[in-house]
Design an enzyme around this catalytic site. Structure first.
Site, mmCIF file in Angstrom:
data_model
loop_
_atom_site.group_PDB
_atom_site.id
_atom_site.type_symbol
_atom_site.label_atom_id
_atom_site.label_comp_id
_atom_site.label_asym_id
_atom_site.label_seq_id
_atom_site.Cartn_x
_atom_site.Cartn_y
_atom_site.Cartn_z
ATOM 1 N N ASP A 7 0.857 -1.176 0.000
ATOM 2 C CA ASP A 7 0.000 0.000 0.000
ATOM 3 C C ASP A 7 0.897 1.231 0.000
ATOM 4 O OD1 ASP A 7 -1.870 1.948 0.407
ATOM 5 O OD2 ASP A 7 -2.669 1.130 2.268
ATOM 6 N N CYS B 94 -9.953 -26.260 9.349
ATOM 7 C CA CYS B 94 -8.680 -25.625 9.678
ATOM 8 C C CYS B 94 -8.058 -26.270 10.914
ATOM 9 C CB CYS B 94 -8.864 -24.122 9.884
ATOM 10 S SG CYS B 94 -9.549 -23.640 11.502
ATOM 11 N N HIS C 60 -7.977 -19.486 12.204
ATOM 12 C CA HIS C 60 -9.312 -19.829 11.699
ATOM 13 C C HIS C 60 -9.863 -18.752 10.770
ATOM 14 C CE1 HIS C 60 -13.488 -20.987 11.410
ATOM 15 N NE2 HIS C 60 -13.790 -19.746 11.774
#
Length: 372
Positions: A95, A308, A337
């Site tokens: 960015d 997961c 997660h």
């Protein structure tokens, strides 16, 4: 001359504008649509690069403003760039620092030259211009650099937004002039606030520069959902079909679905890691605030529909305990997660695009998630 980054469109869903493709970069190919975890300060919070790869992360973000301040460009240059510094060998997007300037600077701090503002660390005066932003990103060595722009507030009026948009275009030309590393791509950012005529002008002028890719900036800045979808759907389909399309700062499932449906290929957000540190999990059945007393004796998985590492090995009761005693493992397990959840969601969107059933998948998912 070959481009450092190129986009290969593979399929567009027959029921909407959602599209699947491959983004070719110097550090590997990226299957799109893709969610990009944010590593603002050269790390995705609590995660190692190996863990990110295990989750399926294809590309991560770094931030020019934060890395410019710490560790600074002398250290980054000696380290050999951001990839080596943080031990990540896949693609990186940086960015430009424009959003941090939007958050920290006042309108009077912005001039044609650039922006002067107080450091959030020690209050010292700092200056970022289009040239400085590109120079820093070239030292970082990211695969994709973002042009330096001004992101205006939702409440900004037409006159201010027009002046800001025109300045962003002038800054884009300066970014292009400062861009000298042929192995790094440069993306332009379409601005114009929530005024369709200004979006049209920004689109026309930005895409006329024939850059490596294009982003939509200045939405998801606190506006009502209706304004988000209006500008997204007005802007995204008009971006070039043969270039990657990026919607900046999008991380909730409903906004990701809206973006991909409109033809967006790339999205990022700090949301999954930030809410994890606050004890919130995104699950296939909606948001779960694990800190709540309701989960004190819940020995089931965080998300019964998730495969997961966290959901396969730990219970809601245990994660709640970790959070309530301020153990860092709780935030780590929730971060694992949440990132897996969004990365996998984008992979499922990609499959639905190839199957020409994106809208049906979106409706089924959001109904179960509670966002319909």
């Amino acid at each position: 001359m070959s481009r450092p980054v190129s986009f290969e469109l593979q399929h567009q869903s027959k029921d909407c504008g959602a599209r699947a493709g491959i983004l070719h970069t110097p550090h590997g190919d990226i299957k799109t649509p893709v969610f990009m975890p944010v590593g603002t300060k050269a790390t995705v919070k609590t995660m190692t690069p190996e863990e990110l790869k295990d989750l399926g992360a294809q590309i991560i973000l770094g931030n020019t403003y934060h890395l410019f301040l710490r560790p600074g460009m002398d250290i980054m240059e000696k380290a050999g760039g951001l990839h080596k510094f943080m031990h990540w060998d896949k693609p990186i997007l940086t960015d430009s620092g424009g959003f941090q300037v939007f958050s920290l600077a006042k309108p009077q701090d912005m001039t044609e030259e650039g922006v002067t503002f107080s450091s959030h660390i020690d209050g010292s005066l700092q200056h970022i211009s289009p040239e400085v932003s590109i120079q820093v990103q070239q030292v970082l060595g990211s695969d994709i650099m973002m042009a330096f722009d001004e992101c205006v507030f939702y409440e900004a009026d037409w006159a201010y937004t027009e002046a800001s948009m025109e300045r962003t275009l002038r800054w884009l030309d300066r970014c292009m002039e400062a861009h000298t590393h042929s192995n790094q791509a440069l993306f332009g950012i379409v601005q114009g606030g929530f005024f369709e005529d200004l979006r049209d002008r920004s689109l026309r002028e930005t895409t006329a520069r024939d850059l490596d890719g294009y982003a939509i900036g200045g939405i998801s800045v606190g506006e009502p959902h209706a304004d988000f979808t209006r500008i997204l759907n007005y802007t995204a389909p008009k971006l070039p079909e043969d270039k990657p399309r990026y919607n900046m700062g999008i991380g909730s499932p409903d906004y990701l679905f809206e973006s991909v449906q409109a033809g967006i290929d790339m999205a990022d957000c700090v949301l999954p890691t930030r809410v994890a540190r606050n004890g919130l999990a995104m699950t296939h059945r909606g948001k779960v605030t694990v800190r709540n007393a309701a989960y004190k004796e819940d020995f089931g998985p965080l998300d019964p529909d998730c495969d997961c590492y966290t959901c396969q090995n730990y219970t809601r009761a245990y994660i709640r305990h970790l959070l309530n005693v301020n153990e860092i493992l709780g935030a780590r397990l929730l971060t694992i997660h949440n990132l897996h959840f969004l990365i996998s969601l984008m992979e499922q969107m990609r499959e639905a695009i190839f199957d020409d059933r994106f809208i049906a998948f979106k409706e089924d998912f959001l109904r179960a998630y509670g966002e319909e």
